[in-house]
Design a protein around this motif. Structure first.
Motif, PDB file in Angstrom:
ATOM      1  N   LEU A 128       2.364  -3.555   9.169  1.00  0.00           N
ATOM      2  CA  LEU A 128       3.348  -2.487   9.072  1.00  0.00           C
ATOM      3  C   LEU A 128       4.709  -3.118   9.348  1.00  0.00           C
ATOM      4  N   LEU A 129       5.604  -3.027   8.378  1.00  0.00           N
ATOM      5  CA  LEU A 129       6.889  -3.711   8.461  1.00  0.00           C
ATOM      6  C   LEU A 129       8.040  -2.727   8.489  1.00  0.00           C
ATOM      7  N   THR A 130       9.049  -3.041   9.294  1.00  0.00           N
ATOM      8  CA  THR A 130      10.295  -2.286   9.265  1.00  0.00           C
ATOM      9  C   THR A 130      11.341  -3.137   8.548  1.00  0.00           C
ATOM     10  N   THR A 131      12.158  -2.511   7.709  1.00  0.00           N
ATOM     11  CA  THR A 131      13.113  -3.236   6.874  1.00  0.00           C
ATOM     12  C   THR A 131      14.538  -2.825   7.234  1.00  0.00           C
ATOM     13  N   GLY A 134      -9.205  -0.032  12.455  1.00  0.00           N
ATOM     14  CA  GLY A 134      -8.423   1.193  12.302  1.00  0.00           C
ATOM     15  C   GLY A 134      -8.178   1.684  10.898  1.00  0.00           C
ATOM     16  N   MET A 135      -7.037   2.352  10.754  1.00  0.00           N
ATOM     17  CA  MET A 135      -6.681   3.034   9.522  1.00  0.00           C
ATOM     18  C   MET A 135      -5.213   2.815   9.193  1.00  0.00           C
ATOM     19  N   VAL A 136      -4.918   2.646   7.917  1.00  0.00           N
ATOM     20  CA  VAL A 136      -3.537   2.506   7.438  1.00  0.00           C
ATOM     21  C   VAL A 136      -3.118   3.842   6.829  1.00  0.00           C
ATOM     22  N   GLY A 137      -2.017   4.395   7.333  1.00  0.00           N
ATOM     23  CA  GLY A 137      -1.541   5.699   6.871  1.00  0.00           C
ATOM     24  C   GLY A 137      -1.669   6.747   7.962  1.00  0.00           C
ATOM     25  N   ILE A 138      -1.523   6.316   9.201  1.00  0.00           N
ATOM     26  CA  ILE A 138      -1.795   7.189  10.344  1.00  0.00           C
ATOM     27  C   ILE A 138      -0.799   8.341  10.451  1.00  0.00           C
ATOM     28  N   SER A 139       0.371   8.252   9.824  1.00  0.00           N
ATOM     29  CA  SER A 139       1.329   9.360   9.893  1.00  0.00           C
ATOM     30  C   SER A 139       0.748  10.630   9.273  1.00  0.00           C
ATOM     31  N   VAL A 140      -0.187  10.455   8.335  1.00  0.00           N
ATOM     32  CA  VAL A 140      -0.851  11.605   7.710  1.00  0.00           C
ATOM     33  C   VAL A 140      -1.589  12.431   8.756  1.00  0.00           C
ATOM     34  N   VAL A 141      -2.163  11.750   9.742  1.00  0.00           N
ATOM     35  CA  VAL A 141      -2.888  12.436  10.825  1.00  0.00           C
ATOM     36  C   VAL A 141      -1.954  13.368  11.586  1.00  0.00           C
ATOM     37  N   LEU A 142      -0.683  12.992  11.680  1.00  0.00           N
ATOM     38  CA  LEU A 142       0.303  13.779  12.415  1.00  0.00           C
ATOM     39  C   LEU A 142       0.995  14.809  11.532  1.00  0.00           C
ATOM     40  N   GLY A 143       0.514  14.949  10.293  1.00  0.00           N
ATOM     41  CA  GLY A 143       1.062  15.939   9.384  1.00  0.00           C
ATOM     42  C   GLY A 143       2.323  15.512   8.675  1.00  0.00           C
ATOM     43  N   ILE A 144       2.592  14.204   8.670  1.00  0.00           N
ATOM     44  CA  ILE A 144       3.805  13.670   8.032  1.00  0.00           C
ATOM     45  C   ILE A 144       3.391  12.889   6.787  1.00  0.00           C
ATOM     46  N   PRO A 145       3.821  13.316   5.602  1.00  0.00           N
ATOM     47  CA  PRO A 145       3.338  12.703   4.355  1.00  0.00           C
ATOM     48  C   PRO A 145       3.984  11.368   3.998  1.00  0.00           C
ATOM     49  N   THR A 146       5.043  10.989   4.722  1.00  0.00           N
ATOM     50  CA  THR A 146       5.735   9.732   4.446  1.00  0.00           C
ATOM     51  C   THR A 146       5.933   8.976   5.753  1.00  0.00           C
ATOM     52  N   LEU A 160       0.825  -1.212   0.000  1.00  0.00           N
ATOM     53  CA  LEU A 160       0.000   0.000   0.000  1.00  0.00           C
ATOM     54  C   LEU A 160       0.857   1.258   0.000  1.00  0.00           C
ATOM     55  N   PHE A 161       1.990   1.214   0.686  1.00  0.00           N
ATOM     56  CA  PHE A 161       2.970   2.295   0.554  1.00  0.00           C
ATOM     57  C   PHE A 161       4.336   1.795   0.983  1.00  0.00           C
ATOM     58  N   GLN A 162       5.361   2.466   0.427  1.00  0.00           N
ATOM     59  CA  GLN A 162       6.749   2.093   0.650  1.00  0.00           C
ATOM     60  C   GLN A 162       7.434   3.103   1.564  1.00  0.00           C
ATOM     61  N   PRO A 163       8.525   2.697   2.232  1.00  0.00           N
ATOM     62  CA  PRO A 163       9.257   3.627   3.106  1.00  0.00           C
ATOM     63  C   PRO A 163       9.741   4.864   2.352  1.00  0.00           C
ATOM     64  N   ARG A 167       8.226   7.089   0.713  1.00  0.00           N
ATOM     65  CA  ARG A 167       7.443   7.566  -0.427  1.00  0.00           C
ATOM     66  C   ARG A 167       6.121   8.181   0.039  1.00  0.00           C
ATOM     67  N   SER A 168       5.626   9.074  -0.774  1.00  0.00           N
ATOM     68  CA  SER A 168       4.390   9.768  -0.435  1.00  0.00           C
ATOM     69  C   SER A 168       3.232   8.786  -0.254  1.00  0.00           C
ATOM     70  N   ILE A 169       2.404   9.016   0.758  1.00  0.00           N
ATOM     71  CA  ILE A 169       1.222   8.201   1.008  1.00  0.00           C
ATOM     72  C   ILE A 169       0.061   8.830   0.240  1.00  0.00           C
ATOM     73  N   ASP A 170      -0.321   8.207  -0.865  1.00  0.00           N
ATOM     74  CA  ASP A 170      -1.341   8.790  -1.735  1.00  0.00           C
ATOM     75  C   ASP A 170      -2.760   8.536  -1.244  1.00  0.00           C
ATOM     76  N   TYR A 171      -2.960   7.407  -0.549  1.00  0.00           N
ATOM     77  CA  TYR A 171      -4.277   7.051  -0.038  1.00  0.00           C
ATOM     78  C   TYR A 171      -4.161   6.600   1.416  1.00  0.00           C
ATOM     79  N   VAL A 172      -5.193   6.881   2.187  1.00  0.00           N
ATOM     80  CA  VAL A 172      -5.340   6.247   3.495  1.00  0.00           C
ATOM     81  C   VAL A 172      -6.385   5.146   3.336  1.00  0.00           C
ATOM     82  N   TYR A 173      -6.206   4.055   4.086  1.00  0.00           N
ATOM     83  CA  TYR A 173      -7.064   2.877   3.936  1.00  0.00           C
ATOM     84  C   TYR A 173      -7.740   2.542   5.264  1.00  0.00           C
TER      85      TYR A 173
END
Length: 237
Positions: free
Chosen positions: A60-63, A79-91, A40-43, A45-51
């Motif tokens: 959620l994986l750390t590499t 819940g929701m995938v892409g929670i960093s967007v809530v905190l104002g962080i696009p990646t 759904l998104f890569q480290p 990179r911009s998060i285009d959608y929240v799910y």
């Protein structure tokens, strides 16, 4: 293929929103199928959608630098995938990968941020859920450091069971070894032990929970801590 969202939506986070806020989101939501191992998104990179998962579950994986991965978070219908967007962080430095296929509702990130800025009640619910997810991620880090493979595996099976809301779900030992960050042989040994004890069964890439109460006994306290915070959030909403 995306399709128009029908109300109500079987996602806990969306379902607890006030009607006014939900109606504001609804025209911008679309239901999409998520397939196993879909990224759904890569480290970085911009998060285009929240799910907002419905019948699907996302890891959620750390590499690491050598390519090895370990799961630090698990998100399902609660819940929701892409929670960093809530905190104002696009990646995010994390990778979001579908672990159990199924439907989810998604929304473009730019529209989501606009609605969030307009609706303080939406911000409040999202920040409460962010706390729940942070607790889960924190416990995952502690669990990976201090607890046995058996305890960690039981914890993870319970978390999947909570999110799938059924006793049988698709899961391979290879996937489990990647999720837990351990050798497949270690996962196989624990799985055989749990099967012999009639706590689980597995066949052709599917696992069945046979004795949840005993799994809870074996699992470490990390499961209880994360589940308590989730339950508190649900009760409060």
């Amino acid at each position: 293929m995306a399709k128009t969202v029908q109300s109500p939506i079987d996602n806990r986070l969306l379902s607890v929103l006030p009607d006014e806020v939900y109606r504001k989101l609804l025209p911008h939501l679309e239901t999409v199928p998520l397939s196993f191992k879909q990224v759904l998104f890569q480290p970085g990179r911009s998060i285009d959608y929240v799910y907002f998962p419905i019948h699907s579950v996302v890891s959620l994986l750390t590499t690491m630098a050598d390519g090895t991965q370990a799961e630090v978070g698990l998100i399902g219908y609660e819940g929701m995938v892409g929670i960093s967007v809530v905190l104002g962080i696009p990646t995010t430095p994390l990778r979001a990968v579908v672990q159990i296929s199924g439907e989810a509702v998604r929304m473009r990130t730019d529209i989501f941020k606009t609605v969030m800025c307009e609706k303080t009640l939406l911000q409040e619910v999202l920040l409460q859920y962010t706390h729940v997810l942070i607790v889960q991620i924190s416990q995952s880090v502690a669990c990976n450091n201090f607890h046995s493979v058996e305890q960690r595996m039981c914890r993870w099976l319970l978390m999947i069971h909570d999110r799938m809301r059924k006793n049988k779900f698709p899961l391979t030992q290879e996937s489990l070894s990647q999720i837990l960050g351990v050798r497949r042989a270690s996962v196989g040994a624990v799985a055989r032990k749990l099967r012999t004890s009639r706590l689980i069964d597995y066949d052709r890439g599917e696992i069945t929970i046979l004795n949840r109460l005993e799994l809870e006994t074996i699992a470490c306290e990390c499961y209880d801590i994360s589940r308590t915070e989730l339950d508190r959030w649900i009760r409060g909403n």
